[in-house]
Design an enzyme around this catalytic site. Structure first.
Site, PDB file in Angstrom:
ATOM      1  N   ASP A 101       0.875  -1.168   0.000  1.00 62.34           N
ATOM      2  CA  ASP A 101       0.000   0.000   0.000  1.00 62.34           C
ATOM      3  C   ASP A 101       0.919   1.228   0.000  1.00 62.34           C
ATOM      4  O   ASP A 101       1.174   1.829   1.033  1.00 62.34           O
ATOM      5  CB  ASP A 101      -0.863  -0.064   1.278  1.00 62.34           C
ATOM      6  CG  ASP A 101      -1.807   1.120   1.405  1.00 62.34           C
ATOM      7  OD1 ASP A 101      -2.049   1.803   0.389  1.00 62.34           O
ATOM      8  OD2 ASP A 101      -2.294   1.350   2.526  1.00 62.34           O
TER       9      ASP A 101
HETATM   10  C1  SPV Z   1      -6.575   1.673   4.270  1.00 58.67           C
HETATM   11  O1  SPV Z   1      -7.389   0.797   4.581  1.00 58.67           O
HETATM   12  O2  SPV Z   1      -5.949   1.659   3.217  1.00 58.67           O
HETATM   13  C2  SPV Z   1      -6.336   2.781   5.182  1.00 58.67           C
HETATM   14  C3  SPV Z   1      -6.607   2.574   6.600  1.00 58.67           C
HETATM   15  O3  SPV Z   1      -5.883   3.788   4.751  1.00 58.67           O
HETATM   16  S1  SPV Z   1      -5.183   2.025   7.322  1.00 58.67           S
HETATM   17  O4  SPV Z   1      -4.660   0.935   6.580  1.00 58.67           O
HETATM   18  O5  SPV Z   1      -5.542   1.665   8.678  1.00 58.67           O
HETATM   19  O6  SPV Z   1      -4.234   3.135   7.323  1.00 58.67           O
HETATM   20 MG    MG Z   2      -5.164   3.674   2.828  1.00 57.54          MG
END
Ligand code: SPV
Ligand code: MG
Length: 554
Positions: A55
């Site tokens: 991510d």
């Molecule tokens: C996501 O789900 O991509 C978020 C929330 O941004 S977190 O992963 O908790 O940052």
């Molecule tokens: Mg996110």
């Protein structure tokens, strides 16, 4: 009501808005079915499930939007899109808002990480924030780009994640609220709720707070609500539990090497069908696809014995008469298969052990000597569901007739040969034909002109005055699902009455299909007549059999 309006209403309602992170359309649908209020289209989840990548701003806006749109289309509750840093600067945010809003997304969330962002929980990754001013500019740009006033813009600060402290987090939250954010998300990776509890106590309350309790997972939605959080996002529990379930299944499969070993870990196939809407698909197939493509069951009553074909039928039933290397039954099955009818039931009686063709389902009428063909058909009553085709066991016909018959929209359709009307004056027309009188007489003369629409059956039977008949029933009839139900209910209604002559038959037990067709007309049901001109033959007599050998080329 638009999704944005639905989300606004949830925001205005008392209580916290319970939101769960989805990674694809299926998980979104399940979140809706579980009764949550909204869906969080998680950047973390989409990166993992779509491409199996971190991510970290590696997905393009288009990829992330497409995945989010899939969720919107699958689920009926509002979707809030995780838009990371907004895919660029404030101008990129504007285009993003336009595209996301057009996709039916209810709101977006943009965070003040620098691009490329890194997931808030990656411990070893570089982390930096853009200035509060720059992010406030993105928020203003987002608000100026939305077209519906209900579209929700959530501004998220990563100040606590980046270790910049509570004051900075609160200062930024205020700045983003000043810029027009509809809600702010102050993200935290503290192991307990204490940090955010303190934040919430200091928060001015000018716009609602959003919370993602991933690391401080012990806190309940009720407690968050008590601390004035308006939206709770359970962001990644669904994908993480799914990964665990997949891994456990793979371990067992690997060890055991058989599918059954994971049987108790799986949902039934039906549950998948229900989730993706197979029932609706089947209903749409019935409504909109050409009729021929639908499942049809063919029932062939082949129980009877007629002595006029002796000695040919000395040692076999009529349907097994060979014509140039293929039996009548084999020819019928081949013709049915050509139009994709594979569901074929045969009712046997006379010399039943001789009928052994594979891929057919068999029913027996052991009382074939005392009963008629209608009774034989009802020996296969288990097959009389959905669309059914009934065909006599002694006819050979061109595939084109079936193509036309399968297209008939009527509940009951019989095939009527008009050539008979032209031939009735000839020296030897068919022996005992099933004559048909229709409501609209067909064009007179030898030239066949099909009727504008199908004619409707008025009378049918062998005892009609040939001069009044318009054609001959060839022994091929089709019943829609409703038509089949009508056939069964008429049969049972008559059979529950005391025995009596039944149209041309001495009793229901000895009746032909034609008697039942006449009964259906008498009961006020439409029986549609599909008119043809030749293209079929019946093997009823020795002469017919000779003729078949002469006419059939292969
Ligand atoms: C996501 O789900 O991509 C978020 C929330 O941004 S977190 O992963 O908790 O940052
Ligand atoms: Mg996110």
């Amino acid at each position: 009501m638009s999704n944005a309006t639905k989300l606004r209403k949830l925001m205005q309602r008392p209580g916290i808005v319970r939101t769960v992170g989805a990674h694809d359309a299926l998980s979104a649908k399940m979140i809706e079915q579980a009764g949550f209020d909204a869906i969080w289209a998680s950047g973390f989840g989409i990166s993992a499930s779509l491409k199996c990548i971190p991510d970290g701003s590696f997905l393009t806006m288009t990829e992330q939007l497409d995945a989010t749109r899939n969720m919107v289309e699958a689920a009926g509750i509002p979707v809030i899109a995780d838009c990371d840093t907004g895919f660029g600067n404030a101008l990129n945010v504007m285009r993003m808002v336009q595209d996301y809003e057009k996709a039916g997304i209810a709101g977006i969330c943009i965070e003040d990480n620098v691009f490329p962002k890194r997931c808030s929980f990656y411990a070893g990754a570089r982390r930096d924030l853009v200035s509060a001013d720059e992010h406030a500019g993105k928020v203003r740009a987002a608000k100026s780009a939305q077209s519906s006033p209900d579209f929700l813009v959530i501004a998220r600060t990563e100040a606590l994640i980046a270790g910049w402290g509570r004051d900075e987090a609160l200062k930024r939250a205020e700045a983003y609220a000043d810029a027009g954010a509809d809600a702010v998300l102050i993200h935290s990776k503290s192991p307990t709720f204490d940090e955010l509890r303190a934040v919430s106590q200091q928060w001015s309350g000018r716009v609602p707070l959003v919370v993602v309790p991933t690391i401080f997972g012990a806190v309940t939605a009720e407690e968050l609500e008590r601390h004035n959080f308006k939206i709770v996002i359970f962001a990644n529990q669904v994908i993480r539990t799914a990964i665990k379930a997949m891994r456990d299944t793979l371990d067992v499969l690997k060890k055991e090497g058989r599918a059954e070993a994971v049987g108790d870990r799986m949902v039934a196939l039906q549950e998948v069908y229900d989730l993706v809407g197979v029932t609706q698909m089947e209903e749409d197939e019935r409504r909109f696809l050409p009729a021929g493509a639908e499942k049809v069951t063919a029932i062939i009553p082949a129980a009877g014995f007629e002595k006029q074909l002796l000695p040919l039928t000395q040692d076999k039933p009529k349907c097994l008469l060979d014509i140039k290397g293929k039996t009548i039954l084999e020819r019928q099955v081949a013709t049915l298969n050509e139009v994709n009818i594979k569901n074929i039931a045969v009712v046997r009686g006379y010399q039943k052990d001789k009928i052994t063709l594979s891929n057919l389902r068999y029913y027996d009428n052991d009382r074939y000597e005392e009963t008629g063909e209608l009774a034989s058909i009802f020996c296969a009553e288990a097959e009389l569901t959905g669309r059914c085709l009934l065909l006599y066991s002694d006819i050979i016909f061109e595939t084109g007739i079936l193509h036309k018959l399968l297209k008939s929209p009527a509940d009951i359709t019989i095939v009527v040969d008009q050539a008979w009307a032209d031939q009735r004056a000839l020296p030897r027309p068919h022996v005992n034909p099933d004559l048909v009188v229709m409501d609209v007489p067909p064009t007179a003369g030898y030239r066949f002109v099909p009727l504008d629409g199908p004619g409707r059956l008025v009378r049918i039977g062998q005892h009609l005055d040939p001069k009044q008949a318009h054609g001959e029933f060839i022994g091929l009839a089709m019943f829609s699902e409703r038509g089949t139900a009508l056939l069964k209910s008429a049969y049972h209604a008559v059979s529950s009455q005391p025995a009596a002559p039944f149209h041309e038959a001495p009793s229901l037990q000895k009746a032909s299909l034609t008697d039942m067709l006449q009964e259906l007309v008498t009961r006020g049901h439409d029986v549609s007549c599909l008119t043809i001109y030749k293209g079929w033959m019946e093997v009823d007599t020795f002469e017919d059999y000779q003729q078949a050998w002469a006419d059939i080329k292969r």
